[in-house]
Motif scaffolding. Structure first.
Motif, PDB file in Angstrom:
ATOM      1  N   ARG A 272      -0.467 -10.844  -8.633  1.00 42.23           N
ATOM      2  CA  ARG A 272       0.886 -11.300  -8.955  1.00 42.23           C
ATOM      3  C   ARG A 272       1.029 -11.254 -10.464  1.00 42.23           C
ATOM      4  NH1 ARG A 272       3.211 -16.235 -10.460  1.00 42.23           N
ATOM      5  NH2 ARG A 272       5.221 -16.672  -9.457  1.00 42.23           N
ATOM      6  N   PHE A 273       2.118 -10.656 -10.912  1.00 43.94           N
ATOM      7  CA  PHE A 273       2.364 -10.611 -12.351  1.00 43.94           C
ATOM      8  C   PHE A 273       3.727 -11.212 -12.630  1.00 43.94           C
ATOM      9  CE2 PHE A 273       3.691  -8.810 -16.382  1.00 43.94           C
ATOM     10  CZ  PHE A 273       2.595  -9.118 -17.165  1.00 43.94           C
ATOM     11  N   ASP A 274       3.721 -12.301 -13.409  1.00 37.32           N
ATOM     12  CA  ASP A 274       4.947 -12.995 -13.800  1.00 37.32           C
ATOM     13  C   ASP A 274       5.274 -12.568 -15.223  1.00 37.32           C
ATOM     14  OD1 ASP A 274       6.975 -14.752 -14.540  1.00 37.32           O
ATOM     15  OD2 ASP A 274       6.028 -16.485 -13.584  1.00 37.32           O
ATOM     16  N   TYR A 275       6.440 -11.963 -15.402  1.00 39.60           N
ATOM     17  CA  TYR A 275       6.849 -11.477 -16.720  1.00 39.60           C
ATOM     18  C   TYR A 275       7.361 -12.599 -17.626  1.00 39.60           C
ATOM     19  CZ  TYR A 275       6.361  -6.710 -15.065  1.00 39.60           C
ATOM     20  OH  TYR A 275       5.859  -5.529 -14.578  1.00 39.60           O
ATOM     21  N   ASN A 276       7.475 -13.832 -17.096  1.00 41.36           N
ATOM     22  CA  ASN A 276       7.987 -14.978 -17.863  1.00 41.36           C
ATOM     23  C   ASN A 276       9.323 -14.662 -18.530  1.00 41.36           C
ATOM     24  OD1 ASN A 276       5.885 -16.849 -17.316  1.00 41.36           O
ATOM     25  ND2 ASN A 276       4.575 -15.700 -18.721  1.00 41.36           N
ATOM     26  N   GLU A 277      10.238 -14.120 -17.731  1.00 37.41           N
ATOM     27  CA  GLU A 277      11.571 -13.782 -18.200  1.00 37.41           C
ATOM     28  C   GLU A 277      12.596 -14.652 -17.500  1.00 37.41           C
ATOM     29  OE1 GLU A 277      12.061  -9.669 -17.187  1.00 37.41           O
ATOM     30  OE2 GLU A 277      10.758  -8.975 -18.806  1.00 37.41           O
ATOM     31  N   VAL A 278      13.790 -14.677 -18.073  1.00 36.92           N
ATOM     32  CA  VAL A 278      14.932 -15.322 -17.429  1.00 36.92           C
ATOM     33  C   VAL A 278      15.985 -14.238 -17.264  1.00 36.92           C
ATOM     34  CG1 VAL A 278      16.713 -17.087 -17.660  1.00 36.92           C
ATOM     35  CG2 VAL A 278      14.397 -17.527 -18.507  1.00 36.92           C
ATOM     36  N   PRO A 279      16.432 -13.992 -16.028  1.00 38.57           N
ATOM     37  CA  PRO A 279      15.981 -14.589 -14.777  1.00 38.57           C
ATOM     38  C   PRO A 279      14.534 -14.179 -14.477  1.00 38.57           C
ATOM     39  CG  PRO A 279      17.449 -12.750 -14.314  1.00 38.57           C
ATOM     40  CD  PRO A 279      17.441 -12.928 -15.805  1.00 38.57           C
ATOM     41  N   PRO A 280      13.891 -14.969 -13.629  1.00 43.69           N
ATOM     42  CA  PRO A 280      12.466 -14.707 -13.334  1.00 43.69           C
ATOM     43  C   PRO A 280      12.248 -13.314 -12.747  1.00 43.69           C
ATOM     44  CG  PRO A 280      13.156 -16.822 -12.431  1.00 43.69           C
ATOM     45  CD  PRO A 280      14.387 -16.130 -12.918  1.00 43.69           C
ATOM     46  N   ARG A 281      11.163 -12.707 -13.184  1.00 44.85           N
ATOM     47  CA  ARG A 281      10.759 -11.408 -12.628  1.00 44.85           C
ATOM     48  C   ARG A 281       9.259 -11.481 -12.349  1.00 44.85           C
ATOM     49  NH1 ARG A 281       9.867  -5.547 -14.812  1.00 44.85           N
ATOM     50  NH2 ARG A 281       9.684  -6.547 -16.838  1.00 44.85           N
ATOM     51  N   VAL A 282       8.924 -11.377 -11.073  1.00 51.72           N
ATOM     52  CA  VAL A 282       7.536 -11.432 -10.626  1.00 51.72           C
ATOM     53  C   VAL A 282       7.294 -10.221  -9.738  1.00 51.72           C
ATOM     54  CG1 VAL A 282       5.826 -12.751  -9.305  1.00 51.72           C
ATOM     55  CG2 VAL A 282       7.518 -13.947 -10.703  1.00 51.72           C
TER      56      VAL A 282
ATOM     57  N   GLY B 172       0.813  -1.213   0.000  1.00 48.87           N
ATOM     58  CA  GLY B 172       0.000   0.000   0.000  1.00 48.87           C
ATOM     59  C   GLY B 172       0.844   1.260   0.000  1.00 48.87           C
ATOM     60  N   ILE B 173       1.943   1.234   0.726  1.00 49.97           N
ATOM     61  CA  ILE B 173       2.831   2.398   0.821  1.00 49.97           C
ATOM     62  C   ILE B 173       3.755   2.490  -0.386  1.00 49.97           C
ATOM     63  CG2 ILE B 173       4.722   3.417   2.181  1.00 49.97           C
ATOM     64  CD1 ILE B 173       1.918   3.598   3.486  1.00 49.97           C
ATOM     65  N   ALA B 174       4.364   1.363  -0.770  1.00 49.09           N
ATOM     66  CA  ALA B 174       5.417   1.380  -1.794  1.00 49.09           C
ATOM     67  C   ALA B 174       4.905   1.117  -3.198  1.00 49.09           C
ATOM     68  CB  ALA B 174       6.491   0.356  -1.434  1.00 49.09           C
ATOM     69  N   GLY B 175       3.729   0.563  -3.334  1.00 51.36           N
ATOM     70  CA  GLY B 175       3.225   0.222  -4.665  1.00 51.36           C
ATOM     71  C   GLY B 175       3.692  -1.160  -5.082  1.00 51.36           C
ATOM     72  N   THR B 176       3.976  -1.322  -6.337  1.00 52.12           N
ATOM     73  CA  THR B 176       4.378  -2.612  -6.899  1.00 52.12           C
ATOM     74  C   THR B 176       5.789  -2.969  -6.456  1.00 52.12           C
ATOM     75  OG1 THR B 176       2.975  -2.209  -8.810  1.00 52.12           O
ATOM     76  CG2 THR B 176       4.693  -3.871  -9.072  1.00 52.12           C
ATOM     77  N   LEU B 177       5.941  -4.204  -5.957  1.00 53.58           N
ATOM     78  CA  LEU B 177       7.250  -4.670  -5.489  1.00 53.58           C
ATOM     79  C   LEU B 177       7.480  -6.110  -5.897  1.00 53.58           C
ATOM     80  CD1 LEU B 177       7.255  -3.357  -1.796  1.00 53.58           C
ATOM     81  CD2 LEU B 177       8.528  -2.400  -3.729  1.00 53.58           C
ATOM     82  N   ARG B 178       8.760  -6.466  -5.991  1.00 54.29           N
ATOM     83  CA  ARG B 178       9.151  -7.845  -6.221  1.00 54.29           C
ATOM     84  C   ARG B 178       9.271  -8.563  -4.879  1.00 54.29           C
ATOM     85  NH1 ARG B 178      13.821  -7.790 -10.717  1.00 54.29           N
ATOM     86  NH2 ARG B 178      13.433 -10.026 -10.538  1.00 54.29           N
ATOM     87  N   HIS B 179       9.287  -9.881  -4.932  1.00 53.08           N
ATOM     88  CA  HIS B 179       9.360 -10.728  -3.746  1.00 53.08           C
ATOM     89  C   HIS B 179      10.507 -10.305  -2.823  1.00 53.08           C
ATOM     90  CE1 HIS B 179       9.945 -14.426  -1.393  1.00 53.08           C
ATOM     91  NE2 HIS B 179       8.717 -14.780  -1.747  1.00 53.08           N
TER      92      HIS B 179
ATOM     93  N   MET C 135       7.571 -18.272   4.801  1.00 49.63           N
ATOM     94  CA  MET C 135       6.398 -17.557   5.309  1.00 49.63           C
ATOM     95  C   MET C 135       5.952 -16.461   4.337  1.00 49.63           C
ATOM     96  SD  MET C 135       3.997 -17.344   7.421  1.00 49.63           S
ATOM     97  CE  MET C 135       4.492 -18.525   8.623  1.00 49.63           C
ATOM     98  N   LEU C 136       6.919 -15.768   3.740  1.00 51.29           N
ATOM     99  CA  LEU C 136       6.571 -14.725   2.777  1.00 51.29           C
ATOM    100  C   LEU C 136       5.850 -15.330   1.574  1.00 51.29           C
ATOM    101  CD1 LEU C 136       6.554 -11.831   1.806  1.00 51.29           C
ATOM    102  CD2 LEU C 136       8.890 -12.176   0.951  1.00 51.29           C
ATOM    103  N   THR C 137       6.393 -16.396   1.039  1.00 47.77           N
ATOM    104  CA  THR C 137       5.778 -17.048  -0.123  1.00 47.77           C
ATOM    105  C   THR C 137       4.371 -17.542   0.218  1.00 47.77           C
ATOM    106  OG1 THR C 137       7.921 -17.675  -1.015  1.00 47.77           O
ATOM    107  CG2 THR C 137       6.014 -18.953  -1.770  1.00 47.77           C
ATOM    108  N   ARG C 138       4.238 -18.162   1.371  1.00 44.33           N
ATOM    109  CA  ARG C 138       2.930 -18.669   1.814  1.00 44.33           C
ATOM    110  C   ARG C 138       1.922 -17.528   1.986  1.00 44.33           C
ATOM    111  NH1 ARG C 138       1.990 -21.423   7.583  1.00 44.33           N
ATOM    112  NH2 ARG C 138      -0.213 -21.766   7.379  1.00 44.33           N
ATOM    113  N   SER C 139       2.349 -16.460   2.624  1.00 45.06           N
ATOM    114  CA  SER C 139       1.454 -15.317   2.853  1.00 45.06           C
ATOM    115  C   SER C 139       1.053 -14.660   1.539  1.00 45.06           C
ATOM    116  CB  SER C 139       2.124 -14.298   3.773  1.00 45.06           C
ATOM    117  OG  SER C 139       2.377 -14.860   5.034  1.00 45.06           O
ATOM    118  N   LEU C 140       2.004 -14.505   0.627  1.00 43.03           N
ATOM    119  CA  LEU C 140       1.689 -13.921  -0.678  1.00 43.03           C
ATOM    120  C   LEU C 140       0.644 -14.766  -1.412  1.00 43.03           C
ATOM    121  CD1 LEU C 140       5.262 -12.845  -1.782  1.00 43.03           C
ATOM    122  CD2 LEU C 140       3.319 -11.299  -1.407  1.00 43.03           C
TER     123      LEU C 140
END
Length: 135
Positions: free
Chosen positions: A82-92, A45-52, A66-71
């Protein structure tokens, strides 16, 4: 509405819930009492879009698991996307959904109430602990 009117209204709302809705309510409300879920919602809410990894850096003490489970739980309930860009290296990337922003906005008054009453909670705990020290 007065506190008494709110309490009466809350009972009417609870009485109107089907068994399925009651179960859903309980599951979704677990986010309100979950340290990591609330932290994630607040950070997004404060930072906007963020990666894992960015979320992990902002939540001191959260484990990878815990982070993965909570997400996943927050995504399942529609509070984050969640938006997966399907890139290598992975970017979500993760961001709050409109319902997630609404959830965060509804939590702020509760947090304010907790802060306003923190001293009363401390006093009550001290009084309780003093009366139950031999248990």
């Amino acid at each position: 509405m007065t506190e008494e009117e709110v309490i009466r209204h809350s009972q009417a709302a609870c009485d109107a819930l089907s068994a399925e809705d009651d179960s859903l309510k309980r599951e979704v409300l677990t986010h309100a009492g979950n340290r990591w879920s609330l932290g994630i919602v607040h950070v997004l809410g404060i930072a906007g879009t963020l990666r894992h990894a960015e979320i992990a850096r902002r939540l001191e003490g959260v484990t990878q698991r815990m982070l993965t489970r909570s997400l996943r739980q927050l995504e399942r309930d529609g509070l984050i996307s969640r938006f997966d860009y399907n890139e290598v290296p992975p970017r979500v990337e993760y961001r709050l959904t409109p319902i997630g922003r609404s959830f965060l906005a509804k939590m702020v008054p509760l947090w304010a109430w907790l802060i306003e009453n923190a001293e009363d909670f401390r006093t009550a705990r001290e009084r309780f602990d003093a009366g139950h020290s031999s248990d």
